[in-house]
Structures are given as C-alpha cells and as structure tokens.
Scaffold this active site. Structure first.
Site, PDB file in Angstrom:
ATOM      1  N   LYS A 232      11.026  29.579  36.246  1.00 33.19           N
ATOM      2  CA  LYS A 232      12.263  30.080  36.848  1.00 33.19           C
ATOM      3  C   LYS A 232      12.738  28.960  37.760  1.00 33.19           C
ATOM      4  CE  LYS A 232      14.334  33.534  39.848  1.00 33.19           C
ATOM      5  NZ  LYS A 232      14.098  34.505  40.939  1.00 33.19           N
TER       6      LYS A 232
ATOM      7  N   TYR B 193       7.519  29.867  39.356  1.00 36.43           N
ATOM      8  CA  TYR B 193       8.712  30.198  40.133  1.00 36.43           C
ATOM      9  C   TYR B 193       8.957  29.046  41.098  1.00 36.43           C
ATOM     10  CZ  TYR B 193      11.815  33.043  43.163  1.00 36.43           C
ATOM     11  OH  TYR B 193      12.873  33.533  43.900  1.00 36.43           O
TER      12      TYR B 193
END
Length: 289
Positions: A161, A133
């Site tokens: 992400k 992330y």
C-alpha cells in the site's frame, strides 16, 4: 486482489466503545452502495492505534461476519508490539481474511534488518500473505528500492500500500515489480497512481465517494485520461472540504447525515463540531454523496 478497497471507518460511541450495528451498516454501505472490491480493516482510518487488542479482534470478527465472502478483506495488523501483530495476524487468518497488511514499525529508529525481521516473523507465524503498508509521512520510514528488493524476495509479500507522493519512486517500483500488487494510498492522487500503473487503491474517502473513484479507474482503463482528470478534480473538491472540516470526523458525519450510524471518533481525537453540520449537509447535497 486488484481493485478499489475502502479503508474502513469504525463507529464509536461517546465512551469510545465500538457500535456493532453501526459498524455493520458501514460495511453494508461500502459493499452495497459504494460497490467497492474490498475492505482494508483496522488501518489508520479505523483509528487502529487507539484501540485495544480485544477491540481490534472484535472489528475483524464483525466485519468478516457481515461481509462474508462478498468482497476481499485485508487485515491491517501492524503494531509496535510484535507479539500483538502476530496474535492479530493469526486471528484474522483463522477468520479467513484474504491477506494481512502491516504498517512499518515506527517511533523508534528501527534498522531495515529489524523492519524486515518484523515482516518475516508475522508471515512465518501466520502463514498468510502480506501487503507492506508504506506511509513515510506518518512513520518516518522510507523504503528504498534495494530494500523493497529484500522484502519482495519473500514470496508471501504480495504487494504494498503505497501512500507517498514520490511518483518517480512509484514508477520505478512498478517497472521493477510488474507482478507485485501496488495500491495507491492517496485518494487525492488516484489518477496519478493509475497513470503509473497501480493495481488498485486503498483509501478513506471511498467510504462516501467510492462510486466517483471507481469512475476514475474505469476511465483510465479506457485511456480516457482527460475525462478521468475531470472526475479527479471533482473528487478533490470533496476531499478539500472534508480536510477543512476534519477528515475522520467529517467522513463519519457524512454517513450520519445519510442515516448510517457512523458514530463519532475515539478520544483523544475530537468529536465532530455540531455547528458545522450544515456544511456537511450541503456537501452531501452538492456532490450527491
């Protein structure tokens, strides 16, 4: 694991307790109405960093129980406390979550070797896949291409992400790693991410605007980019108004207006200003949310 994933909102009551029935309603709304491909659970949108470990576990358990195997589930387990991240990772893995995700360690000036060790430890201790992330605007951690090389060398790191506006770096990353999953993390830039070849998107506004975002994805797949831009313009009109009113508060209030018990935000986040409810009702009506 490709497609549209909602960064799931979590309903709280005025005392900061999770509203279980409301959470189930939000899950069902995302699956049955917004038609998303998956849920990203306990991320920033879920107010994760304001929660206790037990609350995070309760959310993982409730979401899995409600969603079953109808959509893909990604468990965000990142924490400054590595032991907590591992504990949550094991818990979500045992529940059957399809992949883990973890925000890069933040606040302290961690070296890249420390960051890499953090990810490898979570993977080794859980045996599950990992989605990095990357959100440098909030963590202060920018991952270079060479550092992605080292992270992606672990075959259990299946993707990232990517919540960053550096589209040159995104293009370079896509070109360099055609077989890794890359998710666009900025809802307002979805069309640009798709043009750069992302595999999907993870975002907060998909709780209320998933169908419109799906349309953007479909149009890009059909090479109808001009039409996709028009839908993105409309989506951004919505996002602009949501940001003006307060993002998490307003997204929850949109759901409340529609009869879904999305509750309120958790302290120290402020609750929704009831004097603005009329603006939310108009937003729902004007954009058929």
């Amino acid at each position: 694991m490709k497609g549209l994933f909602t960064a799931l909102l979590i309903p709280f009551d005025e005392n900061g307790q999770i509203k279980e029935e409301g959470l189930r309603q939000v899950v069902r709304h995302n699956i049955d109405v917004q038609k998303v491909d998956g849920l990203y659970v306990n991320g920033s949108t879920g107010e994760n960093f304001l929660l206790t470990t037990d609350q995070k576990k309760f959310i993982f358990e409730t979401v899995k129980d409600e969603a079953k195997d109808s959509v893909k589930l990604i468990a965000q387990v990142g924490s400054l406390n590595l032991e907590e991240a591992v504990e949550l990772g094991r818990f979500a893995t045992e529940l059957g979550y399809d992949s883990l995700s973890a925000v890069t360690p933040f606040y302290y000036p961690f070296t890249f070797e420390e960051i890499k060790s953090y990810y490898n430890t979570i993977i080794e201790e859980t045996g599950n896949d990992m989605i990095i992330y990357a959100i440098p605007a909030l963590t202060g951690v920018a991952i270079s291409m060479e550092q992605f090389d080292e992270l992606f060398a672990n075959e259990k790191v299946i993707g990232v992400k990517y919540t960053d506006s550096n589209f040159f770096a995104l293009e370079r990353l896509r070109n360099r790693y055609p077989d890794k999953l890359i998710y666009s993390g900025f809802d307002e830039m979805l069309v640009y991410g798709l043009l750069s070849g992302v595999d999907g998107a993870i975002g907060s506004t998909y709780n209320v605007n998933g169908l419109r975002s799906r349309r953007i994805m479909e149009l890009c797949e059909q090479n109808k980019f001009e039409e996709a831009y028009e839908v993105q313009h409309e989506a951004n009109d919505i996002i602009e108004k949501v940001l003006e009113l307060g993002i998490y508060q307003t997204l929850k209030e949109i759901l409340n207006v529609k009869g879904i018990d999305a509750g309120t935000t958790k302290n120290p986040l402020s609750s929704f200003d009831p004097s603005k409810r009329g603006k939310v009702e108009k937003l729902v009506e004007d954009f058929n949310l």
